[in-house]
Design a protein around this motif. Structure first.
Motif, PDB file in Angstrom:
ATOM      1  N   ASP A 184       1.461  -0.893   2.938  1.00 49.67           N
ATOM      2  CA  ASP A 184       1.501  -0.815   1.471  1.00 49.67           C
ATOM      3  C   ASP A 184       1.638  -2.212   0.866  1.00 49.67           C
ATOM      4  O   ASP A 184       1.013  -2.521  -0.151  1.00 49.67           O
ATOM      5  CB  ASP A 184       2.678   0.058   1.003  1.00 49.67           C
ATOM      6  CG  ASP A 184       2.372   1.549   1.196  1.00 49.67           C
ATOM      7  OD1 ASP A 184       1.288   1.861   1.757  1.00 49.67           O
ATOM      8  OD2 ASP A 184       3.200   2.384   0.791  1.00 49.67           O
ATOM      9  N   GLU A 185       2.450  -3.070   1.507  1.00 52.01           N
ATOM     10  CA  GLU A 185       2.662  -4.425   0.970  1.00 52.01           C
ATOM     11  C   GLU A 185       1.345  -5.206   0.965  1.00 52.01           C
ATOM     12  O   GLU A 185       1.024  -5.906   0.007  1.00 52.01           O
ATOM     13  CB  GLU A 185       3.698  -5.197   1.817  1.00 52.01           C
ATOM     14  CG  GLU A 185       5.122  -4.653   1.725  1.00 52.01           C
ATOM     15  CD  GLU A 185       5.297  -3.283   2.407  1.00 52.01           C
ATOM     16  OE1 GLU A 185       4.606  -3.031   3.432  1.00 52.01           O
ATOM     17  OE2 GLU A 185       6.076  -2.450   1.887  1.00 52.01           O
ATOM     18  N   GLN A 186       0.585  -5.067   2.058  1.00 56.66           N
ATOM     19  CA  GLN A 186      -0.699  -5.795   2.116  1.00 56.66           C
ATOM     20  C   GLN A 186      -1.674  -5.263   1.057  1.00 56.66           C
ATOM     21  O   GLN A 186      -2.377  -6.031   0.409  1.00 56.66           O
ATOM     22  CB  GLN A 186      -1.329  -5.654   3.520  1.00 56.66           C
ATOM     23  CG  GLN A 186      -0.609  -6.495   4.569  1.00 56.66           C
ATOM     24  CD  GLN A 186      -1.076  -6.171   5.990  1.00 56.66           C
ATOM     25  OE1 GLN A 186      -1.381  -5.026   6.318  1.00 56.66           O
ATOM     26  NE2 GLN A 186      -1.119  -7.199   6.830  1.00 56.66           N
ATOM     27  N   ILE A 187      -1.687  -3.940   0.886  1.00 56.93           N
ATOM     28  CA  ILE A 187      -2.608  -3.350  -0.099  1.00 56.93           C
ATOM     29  C   ILE A 187      -2.230  -3.828  -1.507  1.00 56.93           C
ATOM     30  O   ILE A 187      -3.083  -4.259  -2.288  1.00 56.93           O
ATOM     31  CB  ILE A 187      -2.580  -1.803  -0.035  1.00 56.93           C
ATOM     32  CG1 ILE A 187      -2.951  -1.317   1.375  1.00 56.93           C
ATOM     33  CG2 ILE A 187      -3.546  -1.204  -1.054  1.00 56.93           C
ATOM     34  CD1 ILE A 187      -2.668   0.171   1.622  1.00 56.93           C
ATOM     35  N   ILE A 188      -0.931  -3.791  -1.798  1.00 53.27           N
ATOM     36  CA  ILE A 188      -0.471  -4.206  -3.140  1.00 53.27           C
ATOM     37  C   ILE A 188      -0.811  -5.676  -3.390  1.00 53.27           C
ATOM     38  O   ILE A 188      -1.286  -6.048  -4.470  1.00 53.27           O
ATOM     39  CB  ILE A 188       1.047  -3.940  -3.293  1.00 53.27           C
ATOM     40  CG1 ILE A 188       1.271  -2.421  -3.391  1.00 53.27           C
ATOM     41  CG2 ILE A 188       1.624  -4.658  -4.517  1.00 53.27           C
ATOM     42  CD1 ILE A 188       2.711  -1.971  -3.223  1.00 53.27           C
ATOM     43  N   ALA A 189      -0.615  -6.509  -2.372  1.00 49.62           N
ATOM     44  CA  ALA A 189      -0.917  -7.943  -2.535  1.00 49.62           C
ATOM     45  C   ALA A 189      -2.401  -8.149  -2.851  1.00 49.62           C
ATOM     46  O   ALA A 189      -2.762  -8.951  -3.724  1.00 49.62           O
ATOM     47  CB  ALA A 189      -0.526  -8.708  -1.272  1.00 49.62           C
ATOM     48  N   VAL A 190      -3.261  -7.405  -2.170  1.00 46.49           N
ATOM     49  CA  VAL A 190      -4.704  -7.540  -2.430  1.00 46.49           C
ATOM     50  C   VAL A 190      -5.046  -7.053  -3.835  1.00 46.49           C
ATOM     51  O   VAL A 190      -5.788  -7.712  -4.571  1.00 46.49           O
ATOM     52  CB  VAL A 190      -5.527  -6.773  -1.351  1.00 46.49           C
ATOM     53  CG1 VAL A 190      -6.952  -6.541  -1.822  1.00 46.49           C
ATOM     54  CG2 VAL A 190      -5.523  -7.541  -0.037  1.00 46.49           C
ATOM     55  N   LEU A 191      -4.475  -5.915  -4.232  1.00 48.94           N
ATOM     56  CA  LEU A 191      -4.777  -5.390  -5.572  1.00 48.94           C
ATOM     57  C   LEU A 191      -4.316  -6.384  -6.649  1.00 48.94           C
ATOM     58  O   LEU A 191      -5.005  -6.600  -7.649  1.00 48.94           O
ATOM     59  CB  LEU A 191      -4.107  -4.032  -5.786  1.00 48.94           C
ATOM     60  CG  LEU A 191      -4.659  -2.887  -4.922  1.00 48.94           C
ATOM     61  CD1 LEU A 191      -3.865  -1.608  -5.152  1.00 48.94           C
ATOM     62  CD2 LEU A 191      -6.144  -2.641  -5.222  1.00 48.94           C
ATOM     63  N   LYS A 192      -3.140  -7.016  -6.408  1.00 52.46           N
ATOM     64  CA  LYS A 192      -2.643  -8.015  -7.381  1.00 52.46           C
ATOM     65  C   LYS A 192      -3.626  -9.173  -7.491  1.00 52.46           C
ATOM     66  O   LYS A 192      -3.898  -9.669  -8.580  1.00 52.46           O
ATOM     67  CB  LYS A 192      -1.275  -8.550  -6.935  1.00 52.46           C
ATOM     68  CG  LYS A 192      -0.135  -7.652  -7.355  1.00 52.46           C
ATOM     69  CD  LYS A 192       1.202  -8.341  -7.152  1.00 52.46           C
ATOM     70  CE  LYS A 192       2.315  -7.418  -7.588  1.00 52.46           C
ATOM     71  NZ  LYS A 192       3.568  -7.645  -6.870  1.00 52.46           N
ATOM     72  N   SER A 193      -4.169  -9.587  -6.337  1.00 53.49           N
ATOM     73  CA  SER A 193      -5.083 -10.734  -6.352  1.00 53.49           C
ATOM     74  C   SER A 193      -6.394 -10.400  -7.081  1.00 53.49           C
ATOM     75  O   SER A 193      -7.141 -11.281  -7.467  1.00 53.49           O
ATOM     76  CB  SER A 193      -5.371 -11.202  -4.923  1.00 53.49           C
ATOM     77  OG  SER A 193      -6.329 -10.363  -4.324  1.00 53.49           O
ATOM     78  N   LEU A 194      -6.686  -9.099  -7.241  1.00 49.51           N
ATOM     79  CA  LEU A 194      -7.931  -8.693  -7.905  1.00 49.51           C
ATOM     80  C   LEU A 194      -7.783  -8.532  -9.403  1.00 49.51           C
ATOM     81  O   LEU A 194      -8.758  -8.366 -10.125  1.00 49.51           O
ATOM     82  CB  LEU A 194      -8.391  -7.333  -7.376  1.00 49.51           C
ATOM     83  CG  LEU A 194      -8.953  -7.301  -5.984  1.00 49.51           C
ATOM     84  CD1 LEU A 194      -9.268  -5.869  -5.611  1.00 49.51           C
ATOM     85  CD2 LEU A 194     -10.211  -8.132  -5.924  1.00 49.51           C
ATOM     86  N   SER A 195      -6.521  -8.509  -9.837  1.00 56.01           N
ATOM     87  CA  SER A 195      -6.285  -8.230 -11.247  1.00 56.01           C
ATOM     88  C   SER A 195      -6.639  -9.481 -12.057  1.00 56.01           C
ATOM     89  O   SER A 195      -6.262 -10.586 -11.718  1.00 56.01           O
ATOM     90  CB  SER A 195      -4.815  -7.840 -11.395  1.00 56.01           C
ATOM     91  OG  SER A 195      -4.346  -8.283 -12.599  1.00 56.01           O
ATOM     92  N   ASN A 196      -7.378  -9.297 -13.111  1.00 58.56           N
ATOM     93  CA  ASN A 196      -7.877 -10.435 -13.876  1.00 58.56           C
ATOM     94  C   ASN A 196      -7.680 -10.151 -15.360  1.00 58.56           C
ATOM     95  O   ASN A 196      -8.615  -9.741 -16.040  1.00 58.56           O
ATOM     96  CB  ASN A 196      -9.356 -10.634 -13.521  1.00 58.56           C
ATOM     97  CG  ASN A 196      -9.934 -11.850 -14.226  1.00 58.56           C
ATOM     98  OD1 ASN A 196      -9.209 -12.595 -14.894  1.00 58.56           O
ATOM     99  ND2 ASN A 196     -11.234 -12.034 -14.105  1.00 58.56           N
ATOM    100  N   PRO A 197      -6.453 -10.356 -15.865  1.00 58.79           N
ATOM    101  CA  PRO A 197      -6.139  -9.941 -17.226  1.00 58.79           C
ATOM    102  C   PRO A 197      -6.951 -10.664 -18.293  1.00 58.79           C
ATOM    103  O   PRO A 197      -7.091 -10.162 -19.408  1.00 58.79           O
ATOM    104  CB  PRO A 197      -4.647 -10.275 -17.371  1.00 58.79           C
ATOM    105  CG  PRO A 197      -4.257 -11.072 -16.181  1.00 58.79           C
ATOM    106  CD  PRO A 197      -5.351 -11.025 -15.189  1.00 58.79           C
ATOM    107  N   GLU A 198      -7.528 -11.833 -17.949  1.00 53.31           N
ATOM    108  CA  GLU A 198      -8.329 -12.561 -18.976  1.00 53.31           C
ATOM    109  C   GLU A 198      -9.527 -11.727 -19.443  1.00 53.31           C
ATOM    110  O   GLU A 198      -9.958 -11.849 -20.570  1.00 53.31           O
ATOM    111  CB  GLU A 198      -8.870 -13.881 -18.412  1.00 53.31           C
ATOM    112  CG  GLU A 198      -7.830 -14.977 -18.350  1.00 53.31           C
ATOM    113  CD  GLU A 198      -7.150 -14.933 -16.983  1.00 53.31           C
ATOM    114  OE1 GLU A 198      -5.908 -14.944 -16.968  1.00 53.31           O
ATOM    115  OE2 GLU A 198      -7.865 -14.862 -15.979  1.00 53.31           O
ATOM    116  N   ASN A 199     -10.094 -10.945 -18.531  1.00 55.21           N
ATOM    117  CA  ASN A 199     -11.335 -10.235 -18.882  1.00 55.21           C
ATOM    118  C   ASN A 199     -11.067  -8.968 -19.655  1.00 55.21           C
ATOM    119  O   ASN A 199     -10.341  -8.132 -19.240  1.00 55.21           O
ATOM    120  CB  ASN A 199     -12.122  -9.885 -17.612  1.00 55.21           C
ATOM    121  CG  ASN A 199     -12.805 -11.091 -17.065  1.00 55.21           C
ATOM    122  OD1 ASN A 199     -12.985 -12.075 -17.767  1.00 55.21           O
ATOM    123  ND2 ASN A 199     -13.172 -11.030 -15.803  1.00 55.21           N
TER     124      ASN A 199
END
Ligand SMILES: NC(=O)c1ccc[n+]([C@@H]2O[C@H](COP(=O)([O-])OP(=O)(O)OC[C@H]3O[C@@H](n4cnc5c(N)ncnc54)[C@H](O)[C@@H]3O)[C@@H](O)[C@H]2O)c1
Ligand SMILES: [Zn+2]
Length: 382
Positions: free
Chosen positions: A367-382
């Motif tokens: 779960d920690e690895q999945i969450i870390a990847v999802l966080k890295s994909l989040s792009n609030p600027e767009n």
């Protein structure tokens, strides 16, 4: 009869008695004689096709005039009594209501077990008309004429047909192989830009899961593909069909798990589609983001280094596909993934690259690895 018209590529799907050809043609206009030869040959090869006297073309409101009517004329020219059934464009036509309207048209036509169903349209029409063909009179011969890139490279190959239940997508369906698939590359010229690009994501998927050379071809021809160069599109569609057919030939009914590799990018994509609400992202756009996510997971597991991820992001960006999520609620995405019906004993399963051209189904990511990847994909600027 000899087929293979000059501007055509043929892919043979080998499934014993249910084998069929996919003809990928790139002529700018529909050549009726080639098409008629293809239909006659496809009908001749099958018991249900041999006695065919009637045909029902199923299409949607966006496609019927431009693309379905010429095929209706060609079938009439062959001497078949031909009718057209139109349903509204869009996913909502994968319904019992639309299915029932097709059954009504078949009744009006006094259809028998030899009546040919021809699906002219995107994946919605292929799934709906395909299921009508699977179920009416316990099975009618089916020809697929896919007109979206997604349908040409994915949904028209493999025999999955079906409609949605209000509580779940694709819940009512059957495997029913077509007797032939006719792909006219020219139909892609009228496809809206966003739909076209969305289909390209599934094409990239085939390169990553099975074919490094094809991935390199896409890297070399990304701009030509985006510009819908017919020669590039013909190769891209034909190769994608071959690669999907290879998987389907190994696991026609999804019993052995070998078909699972086609779900690369899709665990995350389905969660994104669920959380964002269907329609916010087109399927291929969600798959593009999902492929990046699942490749990053391979990095977390130290199966690959970051070079493959960078190559993938670069290619998807050149194809004008998204690689980050707009507003990303990680808790909701995690919850959606945990509910995926393909999970085993509560662990989320992903198809993850070992290297370019090779993927494995695994529940190893924590779960920690999945969450870390999802966080890295989040792009609030767009
Ligand atoms: N059976 C399978 O194996 C399989 C695989 C993948 C997806 N699917 C299904 O496919 C469906 C999605 O397919 P889709 O993306 O093709 O959607 P779609 O059929 O809704 O087509 C997308 C849009 O493009 C329009 N369109 C189609 N061809 C056109 C053309 N040549 N010119 C202009 N407009 C055109 C349609 O009217 C529609 O508005 C989903 O229901 C999905 O579940 C099935
Ligand atoms: Zn898909």
């Amino acid at each position: 009869m000899s087929l293979n018209p000059p501007n055509s590529l043929t892919i043979r799907v080998s499934l014993g008695l249910r084998s069929y050809p996919i003809e990928v043609v790139s002529e700018p206009s529909l050549d009726r004689s080639e098409f008629i030869d293809f239909i006659k040959d496809s009908l001749e090869r099958t018991w249900s096709g041999k006695g065919c006297r009637k045909a029902l073309i199923v299409s949607d409101s966006n496609v019927i005039q431009t693309w379905a009517e010429p095929y209706a004329a060609a079938l009439s020219e062959m001497g078949l009594e031909t009718a057209l059934a139109e349903v509204p464009a869009g996913e909502s036509s994968k319904s019992l209501f639309a299915l029932s309207s097709i059954y009504d048209r078949l009744m009006d036509l006094k259809a028998d077990r030899h009546t040919l169903i021809v699906a002219v349209g995107g994946g919605v029409i292929g799934d709906l008309a395909g299921f009508a063909a699977a179920s009416f009179n316990r099975g009618l011969p089916l020809i697929m004429i896919p007109t979206t890139l997604l349908a040409q490279v994915d949904s028209s190959v493999g025999g999955k047909t079906g409609i949605n239940h209000p509580r779940g997508k694709n819940l009512i369906g059957a495997f029913h192989q077509p007797i032939g698939v006719w792909i006219d590359i020219n139909t892609l010229q009228t496809l809206p830009e966003r739909e076209f690009k969305s289909g390209l994501a599934e094409v990239v998927k085939y390169g990553v899961i099975q074919d490094p050379e094809f991935f390199e071809y896409l890297e070399a021809n990304a701009e030509a593909a985006l510009a819908r160069n017919p020669t590039v599109l013909q190769h891209l569609v034909a190769r994608s069909c071959r690669l999907k057919a290879n998987v389907v030939e190994l696991d026609e009914l999804e019993h052995t798990g070998q078909r699972a590799i086609l779900n690369y990018g899709h665990t995350v994509a389905h969660a994104i589609e669920n959380v964002a609400g269907y329609g916010e992202y087109l399927h291929g756009e969600a798959v593009a983001i999902g492929m990046v996510a699942e490749t990053k997971l391979a990095e977390s597991l130290v199966w690959i280094d970051s070079r493959l991820t960078q190559r993938l992001i670069h290619l998807l960006t050149r194809l004008q596909l998204p690689t980050t999520i707009k507003s990303c609620n990680i808790e909701l995405l995690m919850a959606a993934m945990k509910h995926d019906k393909k999970n085993k004993s509560g662990r989320v399963r992903f198809v993850i690259p070992r290297r370019l051209g090779k993927v494995t189904l695994t529940d190893e990511p924590t779960d920690e690895q999945i969450i870390a990847v999802l966080k890295s994909l989040s792009n609030p600027e767009n």
